[in-house]
Design a protein around this motif. Sequence first.
Motif, PDB file in Angstrom:
ATOM      1  N   LEU A   1       0.835  -1.198   0.000  1.00 60.67           N
ATOM      2  CA  LEU A   1       0.000   0.000   0.000  1.00 60.67           C
ATOM      3  C   LEU A   1       0.869   1.247   0.000  1.00 60.67           C
ATOM      4  CD1 LEU A   1      -2.672  -0.931   2.732  1.00 60.67           C
ATOM      5  CD2 LEU A   1      -2.890  -1.178   0.252  1.00 60.67           C
ATOM      6  N   HIS A   2       0.514   2.211  -0.843  1.00 65.31           N
ATOM      7  CA  HIS A   2       1.181   3.508  -0.865  1.00 65.31           C
ATOM      8  C   HIS A   2       0.116   4.596  -0.714  1.00 65.31           C
ATOM      9  CE1 HIS A   2       5.141   2.045  -2.282  1.00 65.31           C
ATOM     10  NE2 HIS A   2       4.417   1.112  -2.876  1.00 65.31           N
ATOM     11  N   TYR A   3       0.438   5.628   0.042  1.00 64.03           N
ATOM     12  CA  TYR A   3      -0.518   6.697   0.312  1.00 64.03           C
ATOM     13  C   TYR A   3       0.030   8.045  -0.135  1.00 64.03           C
ATOM     14  CZ  TYR A   3      -2.215   3.144   3.633  1.00 64.03           C
ATOM     15  OH  TYR A   3      -2.651   1.987   4.212  1.00 64.03           O
ATOM     16  N   THR A   4      -0.862   8.888  -0.614  1.00 64.97           N
ATOM     17  CA  THR A   4      -0.555  10.289  -0.842  1.00 64.97           C
ATOM     18  C   THR A   4      -1.760  11.091  -0.341  1.00 64.97           C
ATOM     19  OG1 THR A   4       0.044  11.970  -2.487  1.00 64.97           O
ATOM     20  CG2 THR A   4      -1.461  10.258  -3.203  1.00 64.97           C
ATOM     21  N   ARG A   5      -1.562  12.367  -0.121  1.00 64.36           N
ATOM     22  CA  ARG A   5      -2.631  13.225   0.417  1.00 64.36           C
ATOM     23  C   ARG A   5      -3.005  14.317  -0.574  1.00 64.36           C
ATOM     24  NH1 ARG A   5      -5.029  12.183   5.747  1.00 64.36           N
ATOM     25  NH2 ARG A   5      -3.702  10.538   6.585  1.00 64.36           N
ATOM     26  N   VAL A   6      -4.285  14.676  -0.547  1.00 64.54           N
ATOM     27  CA  VAL A   6      -4.770  15.794  -1.342  1.00 64.54           C
ATOM     28  C   VAL A   6      -5.334  16.845  -0.378  1.00 64.54           C
ATOM     29  CG1 VAL A   6      -7.076  14.759  -1.656  1.00 64.54           C
ATOM     30  CG2 VAL A   6      -6.249  16.476  -3.282  1.00 64.54           C
ATOM     31  N   PRO A   7      -5.012  18.123  -0.569  1.00 62.40           N
ATOM     32  CA  PRO A   7      -5.566  19.156   0.304  1.00 62.40           C
ATOM     33  C   PRO A   7      -7.093  19.104   0.312  1.00 62.40           C
ATOM     34  CG  PRO A   7      -3.835  20.081  -1.061  1.00 62.40           C
ATOM     35  CD  PRO A   7      -4.098  18.687  -1.576  1.00 62.40           C
ATOM     36  N   SER A   8      -7.674  19.228   1.500  1.00 69.09           N
ATOM     37  CA  SER A   8      -9.136  19.176   1.624  1.00 69.09           C
ATOM     38  C   SER A   8      -9.593  20.144   2.698  1.00 69.09           C
ATOM     39  CB  SER A   8      -9.603  17.755   1.969  1.00 69.09           C
ATOM     40  OG  SER A   8      -9.061  17.326   3.210  1.00 69.09           O
ATOM     41  N   GLY A   9     -10.864  20.502   2.636  1.00 68.94           N
ATOM     42  CA  GLY A   9     -11.406  21.488   3.555  1.00 68.94           C
ATOM     43  C   GLY A   9     -11.625  20.940   4.955  1.00 68.94           C
ATOM     44  N   HIS A  10     -11.675  21.851   5.911  1.00 67.63           N
ATOM     45  CA  HIS A  10     -11.990  21.503   7.296  1.00 67.63           C
ATOM     46  C   HIS A  10     -13.412  20.964   7.403  1.00 67.63           C
ATOM     47  CE1 HIS A  10     -12.147  21.831  11.656  1.00 67.63           C
ATOM     48  NE2 HIS A  10     -13.176  22.651  11.582  1.00 67.63           N
ATOM     49  N   GLU A  11     -14.294  21.473   6.532  1.00 66.94           N
ATOM     50  CA  GLU A  11     -15.678  21.041   6.498  1.00 66.94           C
ATOM     51  C   GLU A  11     -16.000  20.418   5.143  1.00 66.94           C
ATOM     52  OE1 GLU A  11     -18.332  24.194   7.501  1.00 66.94           O
ATOM     53  OE2 GLU A  11     -17.573  24.382   9.551  1.00 66.94           O
ATOM     54  N   VAL A  12     -16.944  19.483   5.152  1.00 62.86           N
ATOM     55  CA  VAL A  12     -17.381  18.836   3.921  1.00 62.86           C
ATOM     56  C   VAL A  12     -18.628  19.552   3.413  1.00 62.86           C
ATOM     57  CG1 VAL A  12     -18.248  16.714   2.871  1.00 62.86           C
ATOM     58  CG2 VAL A  12     -16.438  16.608   4.586  1.00 62.86           C
ATOM     59  N   THR A  13     -18.453  20.312   2.344  1.00 63.88           N
ATOM     60  CA  THR A  13     -19.559  20.968   1.653  1.00 63.88           C
ATOM     61  C   THR A  13     -19.389  20.712   0.166  1.00 63.88           C
ATOM     62  OG1 THR A  13     -18.377  23.051   1.300  1.00 63.88           O
ATOM     63  CG2 THR A  13     -19.568  22.810   3.397  1.00 63.88           C
ATOM     64  N   SER A  14     -20.417  20.987  -0.615  1.00 68.91           N
ATOM     65  CA  SER A  14     -20.297  20.800  -2.055  1.00 68.91           C
ATOM     66  C   SER A  14     -19.163  21.642  -2.626  1.00 68.91           C
ATOM     67  CB  SER A  14     -21.618  21.165  -2.744  1.00 68.91           C
ATOM     68  OG  SER A  14     -22.638  20.263  -2.363  1.00 68.91           O
ATOM     69  N   GLU A  15     -18.988  22.860  -2.079  1.00 68.53           N
ATOM     70  CA  GLU A  15     -17.949  23.760  -2.570  1.00 68.53           C
ATOM     71  C   GLU A  15     -16.552  23.241  -2.228  1.00 68.53           C
ATOM     72  OE1 GLU A  15     -20.622  24.700  -0.824  1.00 68.53           O
ATOM     73  OE2 GLU A  15     -21.722  25.624  -2.498  1.00 68.53           O
ATOM     74  N   SER A  16     -16.350  22.802  -0.986  1.00 69.40           N
ATOM     75  CA  SER A  16     -15.018  22.326  -0.588  1.00 69.40           C
ATOM     76  C   SER A  16     -14.650  21.039  -1.321  1.00 69.40           C
ATOM     77  CB  SER A  16     -14.960  22.104   0.932  1.00 69.40           C
ATOM     78  OG  SER A  16     -15.780  21.024   1.333  1.00 69.40           O
TER      79      SER A  16
END
Length: 254
Positions: free
Chosen positions: A46-61
């Motif tokens: 298994l290999h992992y990478t991260r993608v920037p994401s919002g503090h909150e889950v909304t349609s916009e974020s």
Amino acid sequence: MRLPFVTEAEDADVRFGLVILQADEVIEGEFPRLLSAPLAAGGLRLHYTRVPSGHEVTSESLAEMEAALPAAVQLLPHEAPFDVIAYACTSGATIIGEERVAEIVRRARPGVAVSNPLTAAKAALTALGVRRLGFVTPYVAEVSSAMRGNLAAAGFETVAFGSFEVAVEGIVARMTPKSVLEAIVTVGEARDCDGVFAACTNLRAAGIIEAAEAHLGKPVITSNQALAWHMLRLSGNDASLPGAGRLFTLPLGR
């Protein structure tokens, strides 16, 4: 003095890449648990990478992640040949679009098999024969509604629904497995429900799947479980794995 060395081929037969949200605190713990047998046998890496994401889950974020996905995929090791790469966000795949996610991944890694938890969940529900769905989410209404619409368009009718209605990822990651189990049981007890799907890779649910199935007498799937199963099946491994629910006894398709 320059020291001599010898290189050798990696011992992994299959290699998975996971693009995980910056805010996800759960999937890196659940995936090794769900895939413990092939990992212990040494045939899977298994290999992992991260993608920037919002503090909150909304349609916009969620929509904003699309622009950051190509760079996140590129951070996976370039010398490693991947069998399957997944964008590990159920709600993100809903808002960005499953085909668009696959297009982004394959642009960086041509020919690779691609998954995400939403596509994986549909494949899992099909394999289990579930069409009338009990649906559990942690999401705010707009995100849950978009996902229900996507599932309905694929032929999965939501006949029972419940949500924690939480936007903040850090709160979702700290919900107790007991809370998730109780939510699944509450929704799944609807008589016309064939099975339950608990969405979100940040829900701690891997350890309660079999208890939920035993209580309900119905199949239960979660985002992380469905994604792990789908990636394993896409890689050509149809082995039945213990401890991960009915789903892991089934091949891809039915």
